[in-house]
Motif scaffolding. Structure first.
Motif, mmCIF file in Angstrom:
data_model
loop_
_atom_site.group_PDB
_atom_site.id
_atom_site.type_symbol
_atom_site.label_atom_id
_atom_site.label_comp_id
_atom_site.label_asym_id
_atom_site.label_seq_id
_atom_site.Cartn_x
_atom_site.Cartn_y
_atom_site.Cartn_z
ATOM 1 N N PRO A 489 27.795 35.276 43.329
ATOM 2 C CA PRO A 489 27.924 35.425 41.794
ATOM 3 C C PRO A 489 27.384 36.637 41.365
ATOM 4 O O PRO A 489 27.876 37.051 40.271
ATOM 5 C CB PRO A 489 27.169 34.160 41.466
ATOM 6 C CG PRO A 489 26.038 34.123 42.326
ATOM 7 C CD PRO A 489 26.830 34.255 43.672
ATOM 8 N N GLU A 490 26.414 37.332 42.086
ATOM 9 C CA GLU A 490 26.097 38.764 41.535
ATOM 10 C C GLU A 490 26.791 40.051 42.146
ATOM 11 O O GLU A 490 26.797 41.026 41.641
ATOM 12 C CB GLU A 490 24.591 38.982 42.173
ATOM 13 C CG GLU A 490 23.735 37.886 41.604
ATOM 14 C CD GLU A 490 23.493 38.070 40.212
ATOM 15 O OE1 GLU A 490 23.508 39.209 39.546
ATOM 16 O OE2 GLU A 490 23.494 36.845 39.555
ATOM 17 N N GLY A 491 27.951 39.577 43.088
ATOM 18 C CA GLY A 491 28.595 40.492 43.874
ATOM 19 C C GLY A 491 29.979 40.729 43.750
ATOM 20 O O GLY A 491 30.906 41.417 44.014
ATOM 21 N N PHE A 492 30.534 39.491 43.037
ATOM 22 C CA PHE A 492 32.170 39.245 43.138
ATOM 23 C C PHE A 492 32.511 40.201 41.932
ATOM 24 O O PHE A 492 32.462 40.007 40.830
ATOM 25 C CB PHE A 492 32.546 37.822 42.728
ATOM 26 C CG PHE A 492 33.831 37.691 42.861
ATOM 27 C CD1 PHE A 492 34.783 38.175 43.635
ATOM 28 C CD2 PHE A 492 34.227 36.593 41.948
ATOM 29 C CE1 PHE A 492 36.174 37.794 43.454
ATOM 30 C CE2 PHE A 492 35.676 36.254 41.908
ATOM 31 C CZ PHE A 492 36.742 36.723 42.878
ATOM 32 N N ALA A 493 33.215 41.176 42.474
ATOM 33 C CA ALA A 493 33.740 42.211 41.426
ATOM 34 C C ALA A 493 34.947 43.009 42.170
ATOM 35 O O ALA A 493 35.017 42.993 43.211
ATOM 36 C CB ALA A 493 32.595 43.301 41.410
ATOM 37 N N PRO A 494 35.576 43.750 41.222
ATOM 38 C CA PRO A 494 36.742 44.538 41.647
ATOM 39 C C PRO A 494 36.356 45.951 42.219
ATOM 40 O O PRO A 494 35.409 46.261 41.630
ATOM 41 C CB PRO A 494 37.741 44.726 40.264
ATOM 42 C CG PRO A 494 36.552 44.696 39.302
ATOM 43 C CD PRO A 494 35.532 43.788 39.818
ATOM 44 N N ALA A 495 37.012 46.544 43.062
ATOM 45 C CA ALA A 495 36.988 48.009 43.387
ATOM 46 C C ALA A 495 38.089 48.862 43.043
ATOM 47 O O ALA A 495 38.071 49.836 42.655
ATOM 48 C CB ALA A 495 36.711 47.907 45.010
ATOM 49 N N ALA A 496 39.247 48.131 42.900
ATOM 50 C CA ALA A 496 40.324 48.716 42.738
ATOM 51 C C ALA A 496 40.436 49.227 41.188
ATOM 52 O O ALA A 496 39.922 48.554 40.192
ATOM 53 C CB ALA A 496 41.618 47.813 42.917
ATOM 54 N N THR A 497 41.100 50.356 40.942
ATOM 55 C CA THR A 497 41.046 51.044 39.659
ATOM 56 C C THR A 497 42.362 51.559 39.510
ATOM 57 O O THR A 497 43.124 51.552 40.557
ATOM 58 C CB THR A 497 40.124 52.302 39.413
ATOM 59 O OG1 THR A 497 40.505 53.263 40.125
ATOM 60 C CG2 THR A 497 38.639 51.725 39.551
ATOM 61 N N TYR A 498 42.787 51.923 38.183
ATOM 62 C CA TYR A 498 44.122 52.653 38.076
ATOM 63 C C TYR A 498 44.417 53.851 38.811
ATOM 64 O O TYR A 498 45.424 54.230 39.249
ATOM 65 C CB TYR A 498 44.249 53.118 36.577
ATOM 66 C CG TYR A 498 44.365 51.733 35.558
ATOM 67 C CD1 TYR A 498 45.549 50.901 35.632
ATOM 68 C CD2 TYR A 498 43.359 51.336 34.865
ATOM 69 C CE1 TYR A 498 45.561 49.839 34.840
ATOM 70 C CE2 TYR A 498 43.370 50.232 34.107
ATOM 71 C CZ TYR A 498 44.496 49.348 34.118
ATOM 72 O OH TYR A 498 44.492 48.264 33.161
ATOM 73 N N ALA A 499 43.351 54.717 39.031
ATOM 74 C CA ALA A 499 43.437 55.941 39.928
ATOM 75 C C ALA A 499 43.438 55.592 41.212
ATOM 76 O O ALA A 499 44.248 56.167 42.304
ATOM 77 C CB ALA A 499 42.205 56.618 39.660
ATOM 78 N N GLU A 500 42.836 54.464 41.830
ATOM 79 C CA GLU A 500 42.450 54.044 43.230
ATOM 80 C C GLU A 500 43.027 52.503 43.173
ATOM 81 O O GLU A 500 42.219 51.681 43.255
ATOM 82 C CB GLU A 500 41.265 54.162 43.792
ATOM 83 C CG GLU A 500 41.105 55.703 43.950
ATOM 84 C CD GLU A 500 39.699 55.898 44.656
ATOM 85 O OE1 GLU A 500 39.502 56.188 46.109
ATOM 86 O OE2 GLU A 500 38.876 55.590 43.927
ATOM 87 N N PRO A 501 44.369 52.039 43.166
ATOM 88 C CA PRO A 501 44.764 50.715 42.831
ATOM 89 C C PRO A 501 44.770 49.813 44.096
ATOM 90 O O PRO A 501 44.814 48.459 44.047
ATOM 91 C CB PRO A 501 46.117 50.779 42.287
ATOM 92 C CG PRO A 501 46.716 52.006 43.098
ATOM 93 C CD PRO A 501 45.483 52.969 42.912
#
Length: 543
Positions: A489-501
């Motif tokens: 619950p503390e670490g679930f997060a996206p890494a993808a971005t519009y620049a690096e999808p």
């Protein structure tokens, strides 16, 4: 980058990630199994025990406890108990939930790939997605039996179901032309819909914003939807207008509701949104419109992806539909026609305005020298106006864009409704393929607190499973299929971005698909246990 290149790139990335870890994971699994077998002084009663996690069952209050799995099924959910298993997974301090269900994706090409690593669909598994729907936006292949892979012998990383699509039906029977089907053609489309439903399609999908589906009239769609309804199917629709292109957002929602009433079929509105500056702030009115229909007895629901940018084709975003009549070559011919070009340019400029201008369109698919640039960037490099830059790009190749066109207030308003479920609309070049469920949790649960953790999990599991009739899935319950995600619950997060999808999401520790470990200790195992899912009750008696 075209779809096949995207699949190859994704497969290469998946293999690069898997290869160093699969052997180690298998070795560790063997060691753990040997230790567990010794400790149990005999055969362990369970294959896998997920112990001590905070369990969100999908349709109830959370509890701290254990989940036991034997074969492909959950056989125990309850308080911690002294139980042995071939493999014990310590989930202390972690969230345990049903595998996420994504009802709107564009991963059909990956699932049909001849590359096993592509069929794993790691961008989904690393977010905890275990079931996905394809064939959306009217794209579902007419041959549903082939899509479901009954004779393919292939393995898949996730479970999947499919629609039969209006676009596929039209292209097979009518073609690309802007005209109504003849009586014989409509009868053929109805017969093909019936065949698809018998083969297990979820229902009929449409993408009325896109040519040639935009040429379909309401009566034509009702006829096909009735065929789907006769077999217990749904009508899933990318509505005709999410903005102010033609009939407007409210008009397009009303059209969908009318089709549902006339065909006596449940309506599902795909990726619900208020797209573009002309309709920002209209979410409350659309919600009221839909909830009035529900109050009158109509079955209506929707899905939503948690991004302010949509993803579509550049031609779909900017080129008027009349200029696309007959397909791509006909469109290019009109670009070259000096008599028609001024009107095309004028209407493209208006479409660009409603989408927020040239800086709001980011090129995500197409020629390599255009990727990662906005339409404004391309115009500046060429010394042209944005419309000419768009035409020049389209003359080279169709292109995909991330179109920044939604307001956060509208996104939040839709997300809070109990009949709106989580989706990705996963498509190449957009981070939603790799990060939609992770982003919804990280941004809208943890950071903005638009919804709470239970609603996020329920909207991503039990609610879509119930709406779409996925028997035995979407809940952590004894006897259900063991589709399970365990995340930090503390670490679930996206890494993808519009620049690096194409960066994999973080924080998922364990994923089981039909009782098989697909993600173990945060790493992919390479095991593919997904299954094609025919609609419950599919199959038609021979006449």
């Amino acid at each position: 980058m075209n779809g096949k290149l995207v699949i190859l790139a994704a497969a290469a990335a998946a293999l690069a990630w898997q290869m160093p870890t699969v052997a180690a994971a298998q070795s560790a699994q063997s060691a753990r199994s040997a230790e567990a077998a010794k400790a149990a002084a005999g055969d362990a009663p369970y294959d896998i025990l997920i112990a001590g996690g905070t369990i969100y069952p999908g349709n109830g209050e959370p509890l701290v406890g254990d989940i036991a799995v034997s074969g492909d099924r959950i056989v125990y959910v309850g308080p911690p108990a002294d139980r042995s298993a071939e493999r014990v997974i310590d989930a202390s301090g972690l969230i345990v939930a049903p595998g996420f269900v994504d009802p709107h994706t564009h991963i059909g090409e990956a699932l049909a790939s001849g590359i096993p690593a592509a069929r794993l669909v790691l961008p989904f598994l690393t977010q905890g997605v275990t079931t996905a729907f394809i064939g959306v936006d009217g794209g579902g292949d007419v041959d549903v039996a082939a899509t479901l892979g009954r004779d393919s012998g292939r393995d898949y990383g996730v479970n999947f179901a499919t629609y039969v699509g209006l676009g596929a039906l039209r292209r097979d029977v009518v073609g690309e032309e802007d005209r109504a089907p003849t009586a014989a053609e409509l009868a053929r489309m109805v017969a093909l819909t019936e065949e698809a439903m018998c083969a297990g399609a979820l229902g009929l999908s449409s993408g009325l914003f896109y040519a040639p589906q935009s040429y379909s009239g309401e009566g034509e769609i009702v006829s096909l939807a009735r065929a789907a309804a006769r077999h217990g199917g749904l009508y899933d629709t990318h509505i005709r207008d999410e903005s102010s292109y033609t009939i407007g957002l409210a008009g397009a929602v009303e059209e969908a509701l009318t089709i549902g009433r006339e065909a006596d079929i449940p309506v599902h509105i795909a990726h619900i949104k208020a797209l573009g500056v002309d309709v920002h702030g209209e979410a409350p009115a659309v919600i009221a419109q839909i909830e009035q229909a529900q109050a009158e007895g109509q079955v209506v629901h929707a899905d939503q992806y948690p991004w302010s940018a949509s993803g579509t084709g550049l031609s779909a975003a900017l080129v008027p539909r009349w200029a696309q009549d007959g397909g791509r070559q006909a469109m290019l011919g009109r670009f070259a026609d000096s008599a028609q070009l001024p009107r095309i340019r004028e209407e493209m400029a208006e479409n660009l305005r409603r989408r927020g201008g040239a800086a709001s369109l980011l090129i995500t698919r197409g020629p390599a020298d255009a990727l990662g640039k906005t339409l404004e960037d391309l115009a500046g490099e060429a010394g042209d106006d944005p419309i000419q830059a768009a035409i020049d790009l389209l003359e080279r190749s169709e292109a995909g864009v991330a179109s920044f066109n939604q307001s956060e207030a509208d996104i939040a308003a839709f997300m809070q409704r109990p009949w709106v479920v989580t989706s990705s609309d996963a498509s190449a070049g957009h981070p939603r393929y790799y990060a939609s469920f992770a982003r919804k949790y990280d941004v809208y649960v943890r950071q903005k607190q638009v919804i709470d953790l239970r609603r996020f999990i329920d909207q991503s599991t039990a609610v879509p499973a119930a709406l779409f009739g996925l028997e035995g899935r979407g809940r952590l319950a004894e006897g259900h299929f063991a589709d399970i995600v365990v995340f930090d619950p503390e670490g679930f997060a996206p890494a993808a971005t519009y620049a690096e999808p194409t960066l994999f999401s973080k924080g998922v520790r364990t994923v089981l698909v039909n009782g098989v470990l697909a993600i173990d200790e945060g790493r992919p195992t390479g095991r593919a246990a997904g299954r094609p899912l025919a609609r419950a009750g599919a199959g038609c008696a021979a006449e």
